[in-house]
Design a protein around this motif. Structure first.
Motif, PDB file in Angstrom:
ATOM      1  N   ARG A  87       7.619   7.765   2.089  1.00  0.00           N
ATOM      2  CA  ARG A  87       6.714   6.798   2.224  1.00  0.00           C
ATOM      3  C   ARG A  87       6.855   5.631   1.601  1.00  0.00           C
ATOM      4  O   ARG A  87       6.664   4.379   2.324  1.00  0.00           O
ATOM      5  N   GLY A  88       7.520   5.565   0.431  1.00  0.00           N
ATOM      6  CA  GLY A  88       7.785   4.112  -0.193  1.00  0.00           C
ATOM      7  C   GLY A  88       9.069   3.570   0.370  1.00  0.00           C
ATOM      8  O   GLY A  88       8.820   2.192   0.862  1.00  0.00           O
ATOM      9  N   ILE A  89      10.150   4.181   0.927  1.00  0.00           N
ATOM     10  CA  ILE A  89      11.098   3.401   1.553  1.00  0.00           C
ATOM     11  C   ILE A  89      10.492   2.933   3.134  1.00  0.00           C
ATOM     12  O   ILE A  89      10.808   2.037   3.728  1.00  0.00           O
ATOM     13  N   GLY A  90       9.913   4.084   3.542  1.00  0.00           N
ATOM     14  CA  GLY A  90       9.168   3.687   5.008  1.00  0.00           C
ATOM     15  C   GLY A  90       8.262   2.541   4.778  1.00  0.00           C
ATOM     16  O   GLY A  90       7.893   1.933   5.782  1.00  0.00           O
ATOM     17  N   ALA A  91       7.562   2.354   3.642  1.00  0.00           N
ATOM     18  CA  ALA A  91       6.752   1.341   3.604  1.00  0.00           C
ATOM     19  C   ALA A  91       7.497  -0.310   3.709  1.00  0.00           C
ATOM     20  O   ALA A  91       6.688  -1.149   4.127  1.00  0.00           O
ATOM     21  N   LEU A  92       8.705  -0.168   3.475  1.00  0.00           N
ATOM     22  CA  LEU A  92       9.342  -1.322   3.738  1.00  0.00           C
ATOM     23  C   LEU A  92       9.477  -1.836   5.411  1.00  0.00           C
ATOM     24  O   LEU A  92       9.409  -3.100   5.476  1.00  0.00           O
ATOM     25  N   PHE A  93       9.282  -0.591   6.213  1.00  0.00           N
ATOM     26  CA  PHE A  93       9.223  -1.064   7.621  1.00  0.00           C
ATOM     27  C   PHE A  93       8.251  -1.906   8.384  1.00  0.00           C
ATOM     28  O   PHE A  93       8.355  -3.005   8.873  1.00  0.00           O
ATOM     29  N   PRO A  94       7.189  -1.936   7.842  1.00  0.00           N
ATOM     30  CA  PRO A  94       5.926  -2.926   8.195  1.00  0.00           C
ATOM     31  C   PRO A  94       6.315  -4.131   7.957  1.00  0.00           C
ATOM     32  O   PRO A  94       6.387  -5.257   8.726  1.00  0.00           O
ATOM     33  N   ALA A 135      -2.966  -2.057  -2.851  1.00  0.00           N
ATOM     34  CA  ALA A 135      -1.842  -1.370  -3.903  1.00  0.00           C
ATOM     35  C   ALA A 135      -2.639  -0.422  -4.463  1.00  0.00           C
ATOM     36  O   ALA A 135      -2.128   0.558  -4.666  1.00  0.00           O
ATOM     37  N   LEU A 136      -3.792  -0.819  -5.279  1.00  0.00           N
ATOM     38  CA  LEU A 136      -4.538   0.326  -6.037  1.00  0.00           C
ATOM     39  C   LEU A 136      -4.996   1.368  -5.261  1.00  0.00           C
ATOM     40  O   LEU A 136      -5.016   2.389  -5.670  1.00  0.00           O
ATOM     41  N   LEU A 137      -5.417   0.878  -3.958  1.00  0.00           N
ATOM     42  CA  LEU A 137      -5.802   1.989  -2.901  1.00  0.00           C
ATOM     43  C   LEU A 137      -4.765   3.010  -2.592  1.00  0.00           C
ATOM     44  O   LEU A 137      -4.953   4.321  -2.577  1.00  0.00           O
ATOM     45  N   GLY A 138      -3.722   2.512  -2.697  1.00  0.00           N
ATOM     46  CA  GLY A 138      -2.244   3.154  -2.217  1.00  0.00           C
ATOM     47  C   GLY A 138      -1.951   4.482  -3.111  1.00  0.00           C
ATOM     48  O   GLY A 138      -1.457   5.391  -2.687  1.00  0.00           O
ATOM     49  N   LEU A 139      -2.253   4.137  -4.675  1.00  0.00           N
ATOM     50  CA  LEU A 139      -2.010   5.157  -5.491  1.00  0.00           C
ATOM     51  C   LEU A 139      -2.920   6.535  -5.254  1.00  0.00           C
ATOM     52  O   LEU A 139      -2.333   7.268  -5.300  1.00  0.00           O
ATOM     53  N   THR A 163       0.893  -1.273   0.083  1.00  0.00           N
ATOM     54  CA  THR A 163      -0.042  -0.094   0.096  1.00  0.00           C
ATOM     55  C   THR A 163       0.765   1.380  -0.083  1.00  0.00           C
ATOM     56  O   THR A 163       0.592   2.164  -0.803  1.00  0.00           O
ATOM     57  N   LEU A 164       2.074   1.309   0.960  1.00  0.00           N
ATOM     58  CA  LEU A 164       2.782   2.484   1.107  1.00  0.00           C
ATOM     59  C   LEU A 164       3.623   2.708  -0.099  1.00  0.00           C
ATOM     60  O   LEU A 164       3.856   3.668  -0.637  1.00  0.00           O
ATOM     61  N   LEU A 165       4.278   1.653  -0.921  1.00  0.00           N
ATOM     62  CA  LEU A 165       4.849   1.659  -1.909  1.00  0.00           C
ATOM     63  C   LEU A 165       4.113   2.003  -3.160  1.00  0.00           C
ATOM     64  O   LEU A 165       4.537   3.048  -4.057  1.00  0.00           O
ATOM     65  N   ALA A 166       3.013   1.667  -3.285  1.00  0.00           N
ATOM     66  CA  ALA A 166       1.998   2.214  -4.438  1.00  0.00           C
ATOM     67  C   ALA A 166       1.590   3.800  -4.179  1.00  0.00           C
ATOM     68  O   ALA A 166       1.761   4.580  -5.146  1.00  0.00           O
ATOM     69  N   SER A 167       1.699   4.130  -2.742  1.00  0.00           N
ATOM     70  CA  SER A 167       1.350   5.426  -2.573  1.00  0.00           C
ATOM     71  C   SER A 167       2.494   6.350  -2.897  1.00  0.00           C
ATOM     72  O   SER A 167       2.258   7.367  -3.062  1.00  0.00           O
ATOM     73  N   ALA A 168       3.715   5.924  -2.854  1.00  0.00           N
ATOM     74  CA  ALA A 168       4.774   6.426  -3.387  1.00  0.00           C
ATOM     75  C   ALA A 168       4.743   7.175  -4.695  1.00  0.00           C
ATOM     76  O   ALA A 168       4.908   8.149  -5.333  1.00  0.00           O
ATOM     77  N   PHE A 169       4.448   6.021  -5.593  1.00  0.00           N
ATOM     78  CA  PHE A 169       4.269   6.294  -7.056  1.00  0.00           C
ATOM     79  C   PHE A 169       3.038   7.484  -7.333  1.00  0.00           C
ATOM     80  O   PHE A 169       3.085   7.922  -8.168  1.00  0.00           O
ATOM     81  N   GLY A 170       2.044   7.041  -6.601  1.00  0.00           N
ATOM     82  CA  GLY A 170       0.754   7.562  -6.576  1.00  0.00           C
ATOM     83  C   GLY A 170       0.873   9.133  -6.159  1.00  0.00           C
ATOM     84  O   GLY A 170       0.711  10.119  -6.939  1.00  0.00           O
TER      85      GLY A 170
END
Length: 428
Positions: free
Chosen positions: A375-382, A125-129, A73-80
Motif C-alpha cells: 500500500r505504501g509503494i502503491g501510494a506513490l502511484f496516484p 495522513a493521520l486518517l491513513g494510520l 494517506t496511503l503512505l501513512a496507512s503503510a506505517f499504520g
C-alpha cells in the motif's frame, strides 16, 4: 517453532455461497462485522478521489499536488498497518480493530473542517494510520476465525464490502453535489466518513478473539518469548516477506493508479459532469463487486495464486483498452464492468493468502507489513500518475503505471507457493 500451516484440508463444496450455511454463529458475527468495517473503510478512502476535482478548483492546486494527498494517506496507512499488525500480535485482533476504526473515523470528520490544502494533507495522513491498521487487524481476525475450507470465500466476500462502500460514496456524492454548492458538499462528504465509529459498539458486544490467536499469545507469554517486530525479516521467513510484499505492491499499485484517477479522467478527458459520470462509476463499481465475489469463489476453487495470475493478466488487457482505444462513451460505459471486475477481484484472495503464509505468532506482523508495504509503494502511484499527466494525457499516465504494477504482481505471485486449504495452528 511450528510452521502453523502444516496440514491441508480438502474443499468439497466450492460453491460461492456454500460456506455461509456451514459457518458457526461466531464465524458469522465476525464475517458481518468485518464486511461492514471494510465497506465503511472503502467509503472513507474513496471520498477523496471523488472530491479531488472540487479541491483542485477551490484551492487552486495542480493535479500532482492534489494526488499527493492520496499518496500521503496511503503512505501513512503503510506505517499504520504494520504497527497495527504488530499490536494485534501483542494485545489481540479485536482490540486493535476497535482502536483503528475509531481513529480513522475521527480524522475523516476533522477533514470536513480543513481550511486549506495543507491542513487537509495532514489530516488525511493521520486518517491513513487508522485506515491501514483496520485492514491489518480485520484480515487477520477473519483469517483465523474462519475454518480452512471456507476461508477463501469468506475472507474474499468480506472484500466485496469495499465495492459497497465505494458505491455509498458515489451515491453520497451524487446526492450532496445535487443539493448543495460544491464548496459545502465536499465537507459533508468527509463528515459522513465518521460513521464507521458506530461499528465499534457491535465489535465490543459480539465479536470475540480467535482461539488460535489467544492460545498462541498465552504460549508466548508463558515462554517469555514475545516476537520481535523484525522477526519477519529473518531466516526462511525473509523470502516470503519479500515476495509477498511485491505481490501486495503490484496489486495495490495497479488498483490505485486506476481508481484514484478514473473520476477525474471521466470529467476532464471525457467531458462528463460530476453527476453524469455517476453512471460510468456505477458500471465500474458493479463490476468490482461481482469481481470480489467471483474472486472469492475462484480462490477456494482454483487457488489463491491462480486467481492472482489470471486476474492480473485480465486487468492489463482491460485497462489498456479503457484508456487507449478511441471508444464512444457508450462503449466506455460497458467496459467499466470488466475494468472493475479484474482490477478488484484479485483482492479476494489476498487476506486468506497472507494469513496462510505466516505462523500464528508472526501473522499480524507479517500480514500487516506485507499488505501495507504494498500500500505504501502503491501510494506513490496516484502522485506519479498526477505528475506524469502534466506532460502527457491522464489516460496514458494511468495506463503506464497500471501495466507496470500488474506485471510486477504477476511475476511475484508466480514465485510464491499455493496455500489453499491450509489449517492454522497455535504456536509459540
Amino acid at each position: 517453532m511450528s510452521t502453523a500451516t502444516d496440514r491441508v484440508v480438502p474443499i468439497e463444496d466450492t460453491s460461492l455461497t456454500g460456506f455461509y450455511n456451514g459457518m458457526t454463529a461466531a464465524e458469522r458475527r465476525t464475517f458481518w462485522a468485518c464486511a461492514t468495517g471494510w465497506a465503511l473503510d472503502g467509503m472513507d478512502f474513496m471520498i477523496y478521489p471523488l472530491v479531488i476535482g472540487t479541491i483542485i478548483a477551490l484551492w487552486k492546486v495542480d493535479a500532482g499536488t492534489a494526488g499527493l494527498a492520496g499518496t500521503v494517506t496511503l503512505l501513512a496507512s503503510a506505517f499504520g498497518g504494520w504497527a497495527a499488525g504488530y499490536l494485534a500480535d501483542r494485545i489481540g485482533r479485536v482490540r486493535t480493530l476497535q482502536f483503528t476504526i475509531i481513529w480513522f473515523s475521527l480524522f475523516s470528520l476533522l477533514c470536513a473542517f480543513a481550511q486549506n490544502f495543507e491542513q487537509l494533507l495532514v489530516l488525511r495522513a493521520l486518517l491513513g494510520l487508522g485506515f491501514g491498521g483496520e485492514w491489518a487487524a480485520g484480515a487477520v481476525l477473519m483469517g483465523e476465525t474462519i475454518r480452512a475450507e471456507y476461508r477463501g470465500r469468506a475472507v474474499g466476500s468480506v472484500q466485496s464490502g469495499w465495492a459497497v462502500g465505494w458505491g455509498l460514496a458515489v451515491l453520497a456524492q451524487a446526492a450532496l453535489f445535487s443539493l448543495l454548492p460544491a464548496d459545502q458538499a465536499w465537507r459533508w462528504m468527509f463528515a459522513i466518513g465518521a460513521l464507521p465509529a458506530l461499528l465499534v459498539l457491535y465489535l465490543r458486544a459480539y465479536v470475540k478473539e480467535p482461539e488460535v490467536a489467544a492460545a498462541t499469545r498465552a504460549k508466548v507469554a508463558a515462554a517469555g518469548d514475545s516476537p520481535s517486530i523484525l522477526e519477519i525479516f529473518q531466516g526462511p521467513i525473509l523470502k516470503t516477506t519479500i515476495l509477498a510484499s511485491l505481490v501486495a505492491t503490484g496489486c495495490q499499485g495497479g488498483y490505485y493508479a486506476i481508481t484514484f484517477w478514473v473520476p477525474r479522467f471521466l470529467t476532464t478527458e471525457r467531458k462528463l459532469s460530476i453527476v453524469s459520470s455517476t453512471g460510468y462509476l456505477a458500471a465500474l463499481i458493479i463490476g468490482s463487486f461481482v469481481g470480489y465475489l467471483v474472486g472469492a469463489w475462484y480462490a477456494d476453487r482454483f487457488g489463491r495464486r491462480n486467481l492472482f495470475l489470471v486476474f492480473s493478466l485480465g486487468a492489463m488487457v482491460v485497462v489498456a483498452a479503457y484508456t487507449q482505444l478511441p471508444l464512444s462513451n457508450e462503449l466506455l460505459w460497458l467496459l467499466g464492468f470488466p475494468l472493475g471486475f479484474f482490477a478488484s477481484g484479485y483482492f479476494s484472495g489476498m487476506g486468506a493468502f497472507l494469513t496462510e503464509l505466516y505462523p500464528t505468532r508472526l501473522r499480524g506482523s507479517g500480514q500487516g507489513f506485507c499488505y501495507n508495504f504494498g500500500r505504501g509503494i502503491g501510494a506513490l502511484f496516484p502522485f506519479l500518475v498526477g505528475y506524469l499527466s502534466q506532460i502527457t494525457s491522464l489516460a496514458t499516465a494511468i495506463c503506464l503505471f497500471a501495466l507496470f504494477a500488474y506485471a510486477l504482481f504477476f511475476v511475484a505471485a508466480y514465485a510464491l507457493p499455493e496455500t489453499r486449504g491450509k489449517v492454522l495452528h497455535a504456536d509459540a
